[in-house]
Design a protein around this motif. Structure first.
Motif, PDB file in Angstrom:
ATOM      1  N   TYR A  26       0.840  -1.193   0.000  1.00  0.00           N
ATOM      2  CA  TYR A  26       0.000   0.000   0.000  1.00  0.00           C
ATOM      3  C   TYR A  26       0.881   1.251   0.000  1.00  0.00           C
ATOM      4  CZ  TYR A  26      -4.143  -2.733   1.411  1.00  0.00           C
ATOM      5  OH  TYR A  26      -5.180  -3.616   1.469  1.00  0.00           O
ATOM      6  N   TYR A  74     -17.142  -4.445  14.463  1.00  0.00           N
ATOM      7  CA  TYR A  74     -15.855  -5.038  14.813  1.00  0.00           C
ATOM      8  C   TYR A  74     -15.298  -4.407  16.081  1.00  0.00           C
ATOM      9  CZ  TYR A  74     -13.062  -0.994  13.285  1.00  0.00           C
ATOM     10  OH  TYR A  74     -12.495   0.238  13.153  1.00  0.00           O
ATOM     11  N   LEU A  84       4.654 -11.726   4.061  1.00  0.00           N
ATOM     12  CA  LEU A  84       5.115 -11.924   5.438  1.00  0.00           C
ATOM     13  C   LEU A  84       3.927 -12.226   6.320  1.00  0.00           C
ATOM     14  CD1 LEU A  84       7.068 -11.627   7.905  1.00  0.00           C
ATOM     15  CD2 LEU A  84       6.697  -9.149   7.751  1.00  0.00           C
ATOM     16  N   PHE A 113       3.070 -12.043  10.002  1.00  0.00           N
ATOM     17  CA  PHE A 113       3.577 -11.468  11.241  1.00  0.00           C
ATOM     18  C   PHE A 113       3.272 -12.384  12.415  1.00  0.00           C
ATOM     19  CE2 PHE A 113       2.923  -7.853   8.492  1.00  0.00           C
ATOM     20  CZ  PHE A 113       3.929  -6.966   8.825  1.00  0.00           C
ATOM     21  N   ASN A 127      -1.451  -9.057  12.532  1.00  0.00           N
ATOM     22  CA  ASN A 127      -1.742  -7.711  12.021  1.00  0.00           C
ATOM     23  C   ASN A 127      -2.790  -7.702  10.919  1.00  0.00           C
ATOM     24  OD1 ASN A 127       0.209  -6.884  13.775  1.00  0.00           O
ATOM     25  ND2 ASN A 127       1.793  -6.632  12.235  1.00  0.00           N
ATOM     26  N   LEU A 128      -3.866  -8.431  11.132  1.00  0.00           N
ATOM     27  CA  LEU A 128      -4.983  -8.357  10.180  1.00  0.00           C
ATOM     28  C   LEU A 128      -5.637  -6.998  10.311  1.00  0.00           C
ATOM     29  CD1 LEU A 128      -6.482 -11.908  10.747  1.00  0.00           C
ATOM     30  CD2 LEU A 128      -5.091 -11.119   8.815  1.00  0.00           C
ATOM     31  N   PHE A 129      -6.390  -6.605   9.278  1.00  0.00           N
ATOM     32  CA  PHE A 129      -7.112  -5.339   9.338  1.00  0.00           C
ATOM     33  C   PHE A 129      -8.457  -5.592  10.016  1.00  0.00           C
ATOM     34  CE2 PHE A 129      -4.585  -4.779   5.254  1.00  0.00           C
ATOM     35  CZ  PHE A 129      -3.531  -4.161   5.911  1.00  0.00           C
ATOM     36  N   PRO A 130      -8.634  -5.066  11.229  1.00  0.00           N
ATOM     37  CA  PRO A 130      -9.818  -5.467  12.019  1.00  0.00           C
ATOM     38  C   PRO A 130     -11.136  -4.975  11.440  1.00  0.00           C
ATOM     39  CG  PRO A 130      -8.608  -3.712  13.125  1.00  0.00           C
ATOM     40  CD  PRO A 130      -7.768  -4.143  11.960  1.00  0.00           C
ATOM     41  N   HIS A 131     -11.075  -3.907  10.630  1.00  0.00           N
ATOM     42  CA  HIS A 131     -12.325  -3.344  10.109  1.00  0.00           C
ATOM     43  C   HIS A 131     -12.765  -4.000   8.809  1.00  0.00           C
ATOM     44  CE1 HIS A 131      -9.045  -1.370   8.140  1.00  0.00           C
ATOM     45  NE2 HIS A 131      -9.807  -0.593   7.397  1.00  0.00           N
ATOM     46  N   TYR A 132     -11.960  -4.903   8.283  1.00  0.00           N
ATOM     47  CA  TYR A 132     -12.325  -5.620   7.065  1.00  0.00           C
ATOM     48  C   TYR A 132     -12.751  -7.046   7.402  1.00  0.00           C
ATOM     49  CZ  TYR A 132     -10.124  -2.086   3.983  1.00  0.00           C
ATOM     50  OH  TYR A 132      -9.787  -0.957   3.298  1.00  0.00           O
ATOM     51  N   ASP A 161      -8.221  -7.166  -0.608  1.00  0.00           N
ATOM     52  CA  ASP A 161      -8.027  -5.722  -0.768  1.00  0.00           C
ATOM     53  C   ASP A 161      -6.716  -5.351  -1.465  1.00  0.00           C
ATOM     54  OD1 ASP A 161      -9.496  -3.192  -0.026  1.00  0.00           O
ATOM     55  OD2 ASP A 161      -7.499  -2.733   0.741  1.00  0.00           O
ATOM     56  N   ALA A 162      -5.613  -5.915  -0.989  1.00  0.00           N
ATOM     57  CA  ALA A 162      -4.318  -5.533  -1.578  1.00  0.00           C
ATOM     58  C   ALA A 162      -4.174  -5.981  -3.039  1.00  0.00           C
ATOM     59  CB  ALA A 162      -3.171  -6.040  -0.715  1.00  0.00           C
ATOM     60  N   ARG A 220      -6.345  -3.339  -4.831  1.00  0.00           N
ATOM     61  CA  ARG A 220      -5.922  -1.950  -4.691  1.00  0.00           C
ATOM     62  C   ARG A 220      -4.463  -1.725  -5.087  1.00  0.00           C
ATOM     63  NH1 ARG A 220      -9.128   1.275  -2.036  1.00  0.00           N
ATOM     64  NH2 ARG A 220      -9.900  -0.157  -0.483  1.00  0.00           N
ATOM     65  N   VAL A 254     -15.424 -10.837  10.799  1.00  0.00           N
ATOM     66  CA  VAL A 254     -14.275  -9.956  10.976  1.00  0.00           C
ATOM     67  C   VAL A 254     -13.260 -10.680  11.864  1.00  0.00           C
ATOM     68  CG1 VAL A 254     -15.416  -7.746  10.558  1.00  0.00           C
ATOM     69  CG2 VAL A 254     -15.482  -8.758  12.844  1.00  0.00           C
ATOM     70  N   ASP A 274     -11.761 -10.352  14.642  1.00  0.00           N
ATOM     71  CA  ASP A 274     -11.870 -10.582  16.087  1.00  0.00           C
ATOM     72  C   ASP A 274     -12.887 -11.664  16.450  1.00  0.00           C
ATOM     73  OD1 ASP A 274     -14.396  -9.324  17.497  1.00  0.00           O
ATOM     74  OD2 ASP A 274     -13.845  -7.900  15.944  1.00  0.00           O
ATOM     75  N   ARG A 281      -3.932 -13.963   3.109  1.00  0.00           N
ATOM     76  CA  ARG A 281      -3.734 -12.588   2.652  1.00  0.00           C
ATOM     77  C   ARG A 281      -2.401 -12.447   1.923  1.00  0.00           C
ATOM     78  NH1 ARG A 281      -3.529  -7.653   6.983  1.00  0.00           N
ATOM     79  NH2 ARG A 281      -1.601  -8.700   7.574  1.00  0.00           N
ATOM     80  N   ALA A 282      -1.362 -13.080   2.490  1.00  0.00           N
ATOM     81  CA  ALA A 282      -0.041 -13.000   1.858  1.00  0.00           C
ATOM     82  C   ALA A 282      -0.013 -13.806   0.556  1.00  0.00           C
ATOM     83  CB  ALA A 282       1.029 -13.493   2.827  1.00  0.00           C
TER      84      ALA A 282
END
Ligand SMILES: Nc1ncnc2c1ncn2[C@@H]1O[C@H](COP(=O)(O)OP(=O)(O)OP(=O)(O)O)[C@@H](O)[C@H]1O
Ligand SMILES: [Mg+2]
Lengths: 212, 264
Positions: free
Chosen positions: A121, A210, B104, B106, B110-115, B123-124, B127, B156, B158, B172-173
């Motif tokens: 990004y 969330y 990578l 982690f 480090n997932l995106f919590p709002h997605y 997304d990546a 985008r 999501v 969590d 995701r990776a």
């Protein structure tokens, strides 16, 4: 009497809405400046925030109102009052909002930036798609407080004679020798706040899908 | 199994990633002292060593979250930075391109919590890589299916367990079709069953030509999953070789000491 109050209530709502419209985005710029790696800018924005939060809004309003005349000798017309009041509100609230944004941005874990970076990004994609949406959720309660405060702060515009609801209420109280206009005004402020609280609650609910 | 993993288009004869004589210090303290590490396509390499040896630092520099201050790093034909002991110059353009070469996972995911899970994966590629949404979605759903996450696609992060979150991070990776996959502490949060699954997953990535780099504290896992193991000690690789060799018959004094303590 009621219709006069309602007419001036429209002015109150204008001050309220236009202040938010100006200060919410201006606050973003101030916060980004405050967090900038370019030290002079960060320092300048720090000073901006400190002065605006550290002096009374009423004095700031006087300053904006009288500055054109005393500093530059410009005669301002009667309709400058409203503009001056808006400028003062917008810069004052932008300082408060900037601090809320800053603490929100700084509360984001570094791992979110790193995950985005590894995925390729760009900096602006990271900010707008990964960081900002999460920051909005985090700062919503604090923003809500400021917004509610603003509803009542609009009454400070009386000090430079802007005909908003409190100014009109005061005039009515003086001319008609009754406290009723104040009681009505208080009720209208209160109902306004209840409506805003309800709206904020709806937004919070929507972002509640969330937790982090 | 998947067209996604098959999309790895590596030339098997050149290293997927190659760090040569790299250095890194933090405020005067040398943490990486001339480390060389190479991972070939289809190879799994584990980096082991005591706490503070510099493993995470090495991984952060390989993934360009941090920068070496000496040495050379390349991904395939891309030279990310080059230099010698005291200097190294990063090529901005190559850094950007090289990010597309690796993924990578982690330690803290480090997932995106709002997605949602699906959006985290999609997304990546959309985008950043500018790929077609429909094509990305079919790859993402396939990856989630392989990782046993299909039913969680619309949740999501969590709402998932730690092991499930880690698999989302892997999906995701992988959806970026990297040539190299890195894992930081791949198994520290997993029970024995999930560890066994992780082992098979990593092996299947390697079998499809992906290069895999792992930082781990679990010697048993490192021995069975890796082709090669590098032992890092005070910023230097003091022993490197076949996984079985290094872990079962260490030659270096320091490796022996570390492994004998790791046993108990
Ligand atoms: N950002 C930093 N600033 C200063 N020192 C650092 C930084 N990151 C790491 N170090 C130091 O570098 C050394 C190596 O750290 P590193 O995290 O790479 O070790 P490690 O091998 O991953 O250890 P562990 O097995 O405990 O994870 C440590 O002494 C650490 O204190
Ligand atoms: Mg570490």
């Amino acid at each position: 009497m009621f219709s006069m109050l309602m007419q001036s209530y429209v002015v109150t709502l204008q001050i309220f809405a236009l202040t938010l419209l100006g200060s919410i985005p201006l606050g973003v710029l101030v916060a980004l400046g405050r967090l900038s790696k370019f030290k002079p800018l960060a320092w300048l924005m720090g000073l901006y925030i400190s002065v605006l939060r550290g002096t009374p809004l009423m004095l700031q309003m006087f300053a904006v109102f009288f500055l054109p005349y005393y500093a530059f000798g410009i005669q301002t017309g009667n309709n400058y009052k409203f503009t001056a009041c808006l400028i003062a509100f917008i810069i004052n609230y932008s300082a408060y909002f900037a601090e809320i944004y800053r603490s929100g941005i700084q509360s984001m874990p570094r791992g979110q930036y790193e995950a985005a970076q590894v995925l390729g990004y760009s900096r602006s994609q990271t900010f707008f798609h990964i960081i900002l949406p999460q920051v909005i959720k985090r700062i919503l309660p604090a923003m809500g407080n400021e917004i509610i405060t603003l509803v009542k702060d609009t009454s400070l515009a009386f000090c430079i004679g802007v005909a908003e609801m409190f100014t009109t209420g005061r005039a009515l109280v003086a001319s008609q020798r009754t406290m009723v206009p104040f009681a009505i005004a208080a009720l209208i402020y209160w109902v306004t706040c209840i409506i805003i609280e309800f709206a904020l609650h709806r937004v919070e609910k929507r972002l509640d899908y969330y937790h982090d | 199994m998947t067209n996604s993993v098959e999309a790895t288009h590596a030339d098997a004869s050149r290293p997927a990633v190659w760090a040569r004589e790299v250095y890194k210090s933090f405020s005067g303290r040398t943490v990486l002292d001339g480390v060389s590490l190479k991972i070939m396509p289809g190879q799994v390499v584990s980096l082991i060593g005591p706490s503070g040896a510099g493993k995470s630092t090495m991984l952060r520099c390989l993934t360009m979250l941090d920068r070496y201050d000496g040495g050379t790093l390349s991904y395939g034909d891309l030279t990310v930075c080059s230099g010698d002991k005291g200097s190294c110059v990063y090529d901005r353009d190559a850094v950007k391109k090289a990010r597309m070469h690796f993924g990578l996972v982690f330690q803290s995911y480090n997932l995106f919590p709002h997605y949602t899970v699906l959006r985290n994966v999609m997304d990546a590629p959309i985008r950043v890589q500018g790929r077609d949404k429909g094509e990305v979605e079919s790859q993402a759903r396939e990856l989630l299916a392989q990782l046993g996450l299909s039913e969680h696609a619309d949740k999501v992060p969590d709402q998932l367990s730690g092991g499930q979150q880690q698999r989302v991070a892997i999906a995701r990776a992988l959806c970026m079709n990297p040539e190299v996959m890195y894992f930081d502490e791949a198994t520290s949060a997993l029970d024995p069953k999930l560890t066994a699954e992780m082992h098979d997953l990593i092996r299947s990535m390697a079998d499809r030509g992906m290069a895999v780099g792992i930082v781990t504290h679990e010697m048993g896992f490192a021995r069975t999953v890796s082709d090669r193991v590098a032992f890092l000690f005070e910023g230097r690789i003091v022993e490197e070789g076949q996984a079985e060799e290094v872990i079962n018959h260490p030659k270096d004094e320091r490796t022996r000491g570390f492994l004998s303590m790791a046993e108990d």
